[in-house]
Each structure stands twice: as structure tokens, then as C-alpha cells.
Design a protein around this motif. Sequence first.
Motif, PDB file in Angstrom:
ATOM      1  N   GLU A 140      12.998 -57.773  16.593  1.00 53.76           N
ATOM      2  CA  GLU A 140      12.267 -57.539  15.445  1.00 53.76           C
ATOM      3  C   GLU A 140      12.459 -56.266  14.846  1.00 53.76           C
ATOM      4  O   GLU A 140      12.604 -56.158  13.487  1.00 53.76           O
ATOM      5  CB  GLU A 140      10.744 -57.973  15.550  1.00 53.76           C
ATOM      6  CG  GLU A 140      10.521 -59.494  15.913  1.00 53.76           C
ATOM      7  CD  GLU A 140       9.006 -59.914  16.160  1.00 53.76           C
ATOM      8  OE1 GLU A 140       8.336 -58.854  15.989  1.00 53.76           O
ATOM      9  OE2 GLU A 140       8.703 -61.055  16.142  1.00 53.76           O
ATOM     10  N   ALA A 141      12.818 -55.332  15.333  1.00 56.50           N
ATOM     11  CA  ALA A 141      12.951 -53.968  14.950  1.00 56.50           C
ATOM     12  C   ALA A 141      14.632 -53.977  14.325  1.00 56.50           C
ATOM     13  O   ALA A 141      14.827 -53.329  13.213  1.00 56.50           O
ATOM     14  CB  ALA A 141      12.979 -52.826  15.974  1.00 56.50           C
ATOM     15  N   HIS A 142      15.274 -54.848  14.637  1.00 58.70           N
ATOM     16  CA  HIS A 142      16.686 -54.903  14.441  1.00 58.70           C
ATOM     17  C   HIS A 142      16.749 -55.625  13.035  1.00 58.70           C
ATOM     18  O   HIS A 142      17.555 -55.367  12.190  1.00 58.70           O
ATOM     19  CB  HIS A 142      17.669 -55.762  15.382  1.00 58.70           C
ATOM     20  CG  HIS A 142      17.838 -54.685  16.485  1.00 58.70           C
ATOM     21  ND1 HIS A 142      17.024 -54.164  17.397  1.00 58.70           N
ATOM     22  CD2 HIS A 142      19.028 -54.236  16.856  1.00 58.70           C
ATOM     23  CE1 HIS A 142      17.648 -53.244  18.335  1.00 58.70           C
ATOM     24  NE2 HIS A 142      18.937 -53.598  17.909  1.00 58.70           N
ATOM     25  N   VAL A 143      15.980 -56.447  12.780  1.00 61.18           N
ATOM     26  CA  VAL A 143      15.713 -57.297  11.586  1.00 61.18           C
ATOM     27  C   VAL A 143      15.216 -56.293  10.457  1.00 61.18           C
ATOM     28  O   VAL A 143      15.740 -56.412   9.486  1.00 61.18           O
ATOM     29  CB  VAL A 143      14.916 -58.736  11.604  1.00 61.18           C
ATOM     30  CG1 VAL A 143      14.784 -59.387  10.271  1.00 61.18           C
ATOM     31  CG2 VAL A 143      15.578 -59.506  12.610  1.00 61.18           C
ATOM     32  N   LEU A 144      14.518 -55.581  10.689  1.00 58.71           N
ATOM     33  CA  LEU A 144      13.570 -54.624   9.977  1.00 58.71           C
ATOM     34  C   LEU A 144      14.750 -53.539   9.625  1.00 58.71           C
ATOM     35  O   LEU A 144      14.802 -53.246   8.478  1.00 58.71           O
ATOM     36  CB  LEU A 144      12.450 -53.858  10.476  1.00 58.71           C
ATOM     37  CG  LEU A 144      11.175 -54.565  10.709  1.00 58.71           C
ATOM     38  CD1 LEU A 144      10.232 -53.820  11.563  1.00 58.71           C
ATOM     39  CD2 LEU A 144      10.614 -55.092   9.272  1.00 58.71           C
ATOM     40  N   GLY A 145      15.790 -53.369  10.505  1.00 55.00           N
ATOM     41  CA  GLY A 145      16.706 -52.338  10.237  1.00 55.00           C
ATOM     42  C   GLY A 145      17.792 -53.024   9.258  1.00 55.00           C
ATOM     43  O   GLY A 145      18.075 -52.318   8.457  1.00 55.00           O
ATOM     44  N   LEU A 146      17.877 -54.359   9.585  1.00 51.47           N
ATOM     45  CA  LEU A 146      18.850 -55.071   8.487  1.00 51.47           C
ATOM     46  C   LEU A 146      18.187 -55.130   7.100  1.00 51.47           C
ATOM     47  O   LEU A 146      19.015 -54.872   6.321  1.00 51.47           O
ATOM     48  CB  LEU A 146      19.133 -56.558   9.070  1.00 51.47           C
ATOM     49  CG  LEU A 146      19.582 -57.556   8.100  1.00 51.47           C
ATOM     50  CD1 LEU A 146      21.378 -56.840   8.001  1.00 51.47           C
ATOM     51  CD2 LEU A 146      19.719 -58.826   8.508  1.00 51.47           C
ATOM     52  N   LYS A 147      16.874 -55.310   7.008  1.00 45.98           N
ATOM     53  CA  LYS A 147      16.511 -55.321   5.747  1.00 45.98           C
ATOM     54  C   LYS A 147      16.340 -53.757   5.104  1.00 45.98           C
ATOM     55  O   LYS A 147      16.484 -53.736   3.938  1.00 45.98           O
ATOM     56  CB  LYS A 147      14.905 -55.726   5.952  1.00 45.98           C
ATOM     57  CG  LYS A 147      14.764 -57.419   6.296  1.00 45.98           C
ATOM     58  CD  LYS A 147      13.415 -57.758   6.300  1.00 45.98           C
ATOM     59  CE  LYS A 147      13.213 -59.358   6.572  1.00 45.98           C
ATOM     60  NZ  LYS A 147      13.973 -60.126   5.677  1.00 45.98           N
TER      61      LYS A 147
END
Length: 329
Positions: A231-238
Amino acid sequence: MTTILVTGGAGYIGSHACKVLASAGYTPVTYDNLGTGWRDAVRFGPFEHGDLLDRARLDEVFATWRPSAVMHFAALSLVGDSMKDPATFWRANVGGSLNLLEAAVAAGCRKIVFSSTCATYGDHDGVILDENTPQQPINAYGATKRAIEDMIGNFGQAHGVRSVIFRYFNVAGADPEGEIGEFHQPETHLIPLMLDAIDGKRSALTIFGTDYDTPDGTCIRDYVHVMDLVEAHVLGLKWLEDGKASRVFCLGTGSGFSVREVIAESGRVTNREVPVIEGDRRPGDAVQLVSGSRRATEELGWRPERSTMGAMVADAWRWHQNHGAHFRE
């Protein structure tokens, strides 16, 4: 839907990232050579078989899917093997990442979320590691990851590639629905090894060193639940989609668990005894390695809410019991 190329998407962390990406409305396209990943783990988007060392194949996949960003997990990661055969690690990890970056730039894809490691820091016993801790890797695996970080930075300066880089230690658990979980061949991670011992798949779990300067004599390590991590990686993508500048984030809980604490919690969660053998220390094992995540919580809004040892063991045990045997057939 927005397409994201996920290298290593058939692996443990990469497959969980694909699940979270799909649930967030993205189309995750897995690119994996299945050297350490599993075809059965690719369930949440298209699969493209390929190796990062195959530049022509990468160009083909970029042309077919035109991803808006890359999430880069693919790597050789066994520390011991990296010291025995550094050439293979440098070729696969650094050479493969160079191909990936060149292919991405050629295709006009200039956003990358990179799965790095706290192994880039080397041996910093007893301190909370953060983004400003000096990077002094002590093994070839950590050295390759640091080199890739530098390479990404160079591509940012030369070609406008923007990146979010995550550094973290041990990852554990499985998705709560039990669709995917952790399985490696050979297995080297503490929790799956311990669950194998509990389940009779191996005779006992070996504790490597019981005379460290810790409350119970065993090493202390930081653990993050795999779902918190991805989920941190998706936040990084955003973060990148919002047009923000390149950034490095450490992901950890700021506290660690000793080997004996992990064993005790696993016995409690599974209600089974953990058979244990006490062995000698392994060369190069630090006493205590713990990562902070203040920047990630303050800037990304990340919260490692699942990252209790009880939750990590319970989710891993559920998957282990329901699906683990399938991978051992």
C-alpha cells in the motif's frame, strides 16, 4: 484504466502489489521470468513472460501496453548467494535495471517506484535507520541496490525520470483473503521456515546465535506486513502521479522483534509448539536492525496498521495451511 508495469509481479511482494493496484483501479501488467516467482501468483492482471536482460522483449512489452509507470520489484535477493557469486547479482540486478530504465525512457515512461532495501545501509547496529543514514552496504546484494538507486537518480537528471524509492527490511504476512502468500525455493525467511517447522515440513527451526547483546540473546529485526508495504508503493505511485519530485522513503515500524519473540508469538497464534535448534551465529549478522518511517507517515500518509507480529503470523499461517502445500507438490 491506467496501466502499470510490475517487474517481479509473480513474486511474493510483487504479486501483493498487483492485487492492491487492481483494487485501486489500475491494470497491473506483470513482467517476470519466473526464476523465483510463480505463475499461479499472477491473478490480478495480464502476464508477460520475460527477463530484464532481454532488452528487445522489454521494448515489445512497453510498446504493447504503454504503461504510465513502472513498479520495479524484480531482483536476485539472497545475501549469501550475492557474496558467493557477485557477478550474477550485478548482471541481473544492475544490468537488468539499466535495460528497464532505457526501455522505459525510450517508450516515454518516466515514473518509477523502486523496491530497494535497508541492506544499502550496511551494519548500523542499535540505531533507527532513516533516509539520511549513510549507505555503506556490506554485501553484494545491498551494493547492487544502492547502484540502482544511483542509476535512477542519474536518469532523473538526464531524462526527467521521477522516482519514489522505498527501503525496508523484513516483510511478512499474506493478503487477508488468502489468495496469495509467501513461498520461496529455497526458503530463507524466518516466518515461513518457522511455519514449516510447526507443520512438520522440516524437523526444526534453527536459531543462529543466542548470545547477542539483546534482552533474550537473539537478533532483533524490523518486520512490516506485506499489505502495509505494498500500500505504501501505491501511495508512492500516486505521489508521482501528482507531479511531485523524486523522493526516498524508509518503511518500518521503528521497533523490532527478536527471534525468540517471533517464535513465541507464532506458538501463541498457531497454538502449536515451535521445534527449535540453537545454532552458532552466522557471519555478518548484526545485533539489531530497525528502520524508521517518519517521512513516509508524514509525507505519504502511510500507516503500518497491520504490522503487528500477531497479524503477520496469523495471515501467513492461514495461507500456509490453505495453499502452501500446492507449491510443494
